[in-house]
Scaffold this active site. Sequence first.
Site, PDB file in Angstrom:
ATOM      1  N   ALA A 165       9.702  -8.053   3.144  1.00  0.00           N
ATOM      2  CA  ALA A 165      10.363  -8.879   4.186  1.00  0.00           C
ATOM      3  C   ALA A 165      10.857  -7.560   5.107  1.00  0.00           C
ATOM      4  CB  ALA A 165      11.355  -9.526   3.655  1.00  0.00           C
ATOM      5  N   GLU A 193      -4.774   1.773   0.292  1.00  0.00           N
ATOM      6  CA  GLU A 193      -5.433   2.996  -0.007  1.00  0.00           C
ATOM      7  C   GLU A 193      -4.232   3.582  -0.733  1.00  0.00           C
ATOM      8  OE1 GLU A 193      -6.797   1.650   3.993  1.00  0.00           O
ATOM      9  OE2 GLU A 193      -5.192   1.114   2.583  1.00  0.00           O
TER      10      GLU A 193
END
Length: 139
Positions: free
Chosen positions: A52, A61
């Site tokens: 959030a 990645e």
Amino acid sequence: MKDEHPTNTDELFTHAMAARQRAYVPYSGFRVGAVIRLENGQLITGCNVENASYGLTNCAERTAIFSMIAQGFRDVQEIAVVAEGDRPVAPCGACRQVMAEFCDAKTRVTLYNTAGQSLVTSVADLLPFAFSKEALQSE
């Protein structure tokens, strides 16, 4: 880029797609999966994890690379990344910098979209003139 490492791209694509399904993306809905093949053949996956507080989100990645480090490995042979799009999606700048830290400049990076289209590149091609530990060495 010349293909310097033999690879089973179907296997990498399959594992990156599976990792993508585990993504936690309640805000953007943009799922990304990544897989690292180590020199010993082992695969380590990662997915993006949103928060959030958007700045605390972690990309697929980096999740894969940080998992690799946490498991005690450093020997990346290649990386594959998959996300939905009209063409293969490239890593963000932060992920490129982390790749430059933990991969050889010649490390093969295959970018996919969910339709299976791919683009093969390298860490150096993704981040030319990367900031490295050598820049931190003083005279």
